[in-house]
Design an enzyme around this catalytic site. Structure first.
Site, short mmCIF file in Angstrom:
data_model
loop_
_atom_site.label_atom_id
_atom_site.label_comp_id
_atom_site.label_asym_id
_atom_site.label_seq_id
_atom_site.Cartn_x
_atom_site.Cartn_y
_atom_site.Cartn_z
N GLY A 14 0.81 -1.21 0.00
CA GLY A 14 0.00 0.00 0.00
C GLY A 14 0.85 1.26 0.00
N LEU A 15 0.16 2.39 0.02
CA LEU A 15 0.82 3.70 0.01
C LEU A 15 1.79 3.84 1.19
CD1 LEU A 15 0.75 6.65 -1.14
CD2 LEU A 15 -1.20 7.06 0.34
N TYR A 137 -15.29 3.76 9.55
CA TYR A 137 -13.83 3.63 9.44
C TYR A 137 -13.16 4.27 10.65
CZ TYR A 137 -9.12 4.55 7.58
OH TYR A 137 -7.76 4.63 7.39
N TRP A 203 -15.38 17.39 -7.29
CA TRP A 203 -16.54 17.14 -6.44
C TRP A 203 -16.69 18.22 -5.37
CZ3 TRP A 203 -15.71 11.26 -4.94
CH2 TRP A 203 -15.82 10.48 -6.11
P1 GDP Z 1 -11.87 13.00 2.94
O1 GDP Z 1 -10.62 13.81 3.22
O2 GDP Z 1 -12.07 11.87 3.89
O3 GDP Z 1 -13.08 13.89 2.85
O4 GDP Z 1 -11.70 12.24 1.55
P2 GDP Z 1 -11.41 12.65 0.03
O5 GDP Z 1 -9.94 12.78 -0.20
O6 GDP Z 1 -12.11 11.61 -0.80
O7 GDP Z 1 -12.12 14.05 -0.24
C1 GDP Z 1 -11.59 15.26 0.17
C2 GDP Z 1 -12.36 16.41 -0.45
O8 GDP Z 1 -12.07 16.49 -1.85
C3 GDP Z 1 -13.89 16.28 -0.35
O9 GDP Z 1 -14.41 17.58 -0.08
C4 GDP Z 1 -14.29 15.83 -1.76
O10 GDP Z 1 -15.62 16.20 -2.11
C5 GDP Z 1 -13.27 16.63 -2.59
N1 GDP Z 1 -13.09 16.12 -3.96
C6 GDP Z 1 -13.12 16.90 -5.07
N2 GDP Z 1 -12.98 16.16 -6.18
C7 GDP Z 1 -12.81 14.87 -5.77
C8 GDP Z 1 -12.60 13.65 -6.46
O11 GDP Z 1 -12.55 13.58 -7.69
N3 GDP Z 1 -12.44 12.53 -5.69
C9 GDP Z 1 -12.48 12.58 -4.32
N4 GDP Z 1 -12.31 11.45 -3.62
N5 GDP Z 1 -12.71 13.72 -3.64
C10 GDP Z 1 -12.87 14.86 -4.35
#
Ligand code: GDP
Length: 315
Positions: A14-15, A137, A203
């Site tokens: 993993g990472l 989690y 997102w």
């Molecule tokens: P978190 O840190 O547990 O919330 O996990 P993530 O790394 O999946 O998401 C971090 C933030 O990035 C959240 O606000 C997501 O909505 C935003 N985000 C924007 N674009 C993306 C995308 O393409 N993938 C993911 N996973 N998150 C995204």
């Protein structure tokens, strides 16, 4: 840690685990043992027991876990809580029964309350409700911390827990549905650049703030803590500064060389508004992260390009 001790890195592909193996090898540790998940299913107590009886393990880095981004956590909450509880319980308990000298358990900053004061201090643990999107989690990870502390208290073990902030680096997951934001954006911007797309979809609102740490920095911190720390208190590891998702998107766009628009899909969740850790406990011990986000992103993008050109795709 003597150079000829036996070190088990759980989750070596993993990472975090792959970065740990690189760092330990660089430092001259000769006997690093590991198994893939098909060779050893850590969710199975009997298999874990057999592995520990066969090896004479002195130190354990427990970096094996089921991990994923915001979408994966929402879609597979049962898998996240069950698999993580099983993996960590089996490994922590086997480490105790087989007299492991020291174990380092990797947690996550999602153990902190959703609205914890920023930067989040170690003592904020269990100070309020968790972020719902990854609560199962987080509860599993909190259980791991409490198990380490309880074993130390009852059995006199030396099990320490480390809370890394959002990580990135080689061996990351670039799958758009299950990955975290940073690898997802590298892939989206790269694909948009190659296909000359007019825009890239990010997102949420772009407003949440996150802190990012390169996995090589985390591995360095973990080896440092394994050698120098034996306390019961958890220890945060971070870069010390956070950035908005919109700023991260702009930076990745620049590094990839994409010149189109960025559009925000507000039907997707933002998750917790901010996640920055207080790293003073670790800096007081004499450790600091070194890889800047820009340098780390350039390296990660180069690795990503190598991987897609060599394999014709990514995992
Ligand atoms: P978190 O840190 O547990 O919330 O996990 P993530 O790394 O999946 O998401 C971090 C933030 O990035 C959240 O606000 C997501 O909505 C935003 N985000 C924007 N674009 C993306 C995308 O393409 N993938 C993911 N996973 N998150 C995204």
């Amino acid at each position: 840690m003597d150079k000829d001790c036996t070190i088990y890195v759980a989750g070596h592909r993993g990472l975090v685990g792959s970065a740990l193996v690189r760092r330990l090898k660089e430092q001259g540790y000769g006997r690093i043992v590991h198994q893939t998940s098909s060779e050893l299913d850590l969710r199975d107590r009997d298999q874990v027991e057999r592995w520990f009886s066969e090896q004479s393990i002195d130190y354990v880095f427990l970096a094996a876990a089921k991990v994923g981004g915001i979408a994966a956590n929402q879609d597979f909450p049962a898998d996240f809580i069950r698999d993580n509880l099983l993996i960590q319980t089996n490994v922590i308990d086997a480490a105790y029964r087989h007299n492991v000298k020291k174990l380092l358990f990797l947690g996550s900053t999602c153990i902190y309350p959703k609205l914890a004061p920023q930067p989040m201090r170690e003592q904020d643990l269990l100070g309020g409700p968790l972020e719902p999107s990854n609560e199962p989690y987080a509860v599993a990870k909190i259980t791991g911390i409490k198990m380490c502390q309880a074993y130390n208290r009852q059995y006199g073990t030396r099990f320490i827990s480390v809370m890394p902030t959002n990580l990135y680096g080689p061996q990351d997951n670039f799958d758009l549905h299950t990955s975290h934001v940073l690898p997802a954006l590298i892939r989206k911007f790269h694909d948009a650049m190659v296909s000359n797309a007019a825009s890239v979809e990010v997102w949420g609102s772009g407003e949440p703030k996150r802190e990012f740490l390169h996995s090589d920095d985390l591995a360095d911190a973990c080896v440092f803590l394994m050698k120098n720390y034996g306390g019961d208190e958890i220890v945060n590891v971070g870069w010390g500064k956070d950035i908005k998702i919109s700023e991260l998107a702009a930076l990745i766009g620049r590094i990839v060389g994409y010149e189109g628009d960025i559009v925000y899909d507000r039907t997707k969740p933002d998750g917790t508004p901010r996640k920055l850790v207080d790293v003073s406990r670790l800096t007081e011990m004499g450790w600091q992260a070194r890889i800047t986000l820009e340098e780390g992103l350039r390296r990660t993008y180069q690795d990503y390009l190598k991987e897609i050109y060599h394999t014709g795709g990514v995992r």
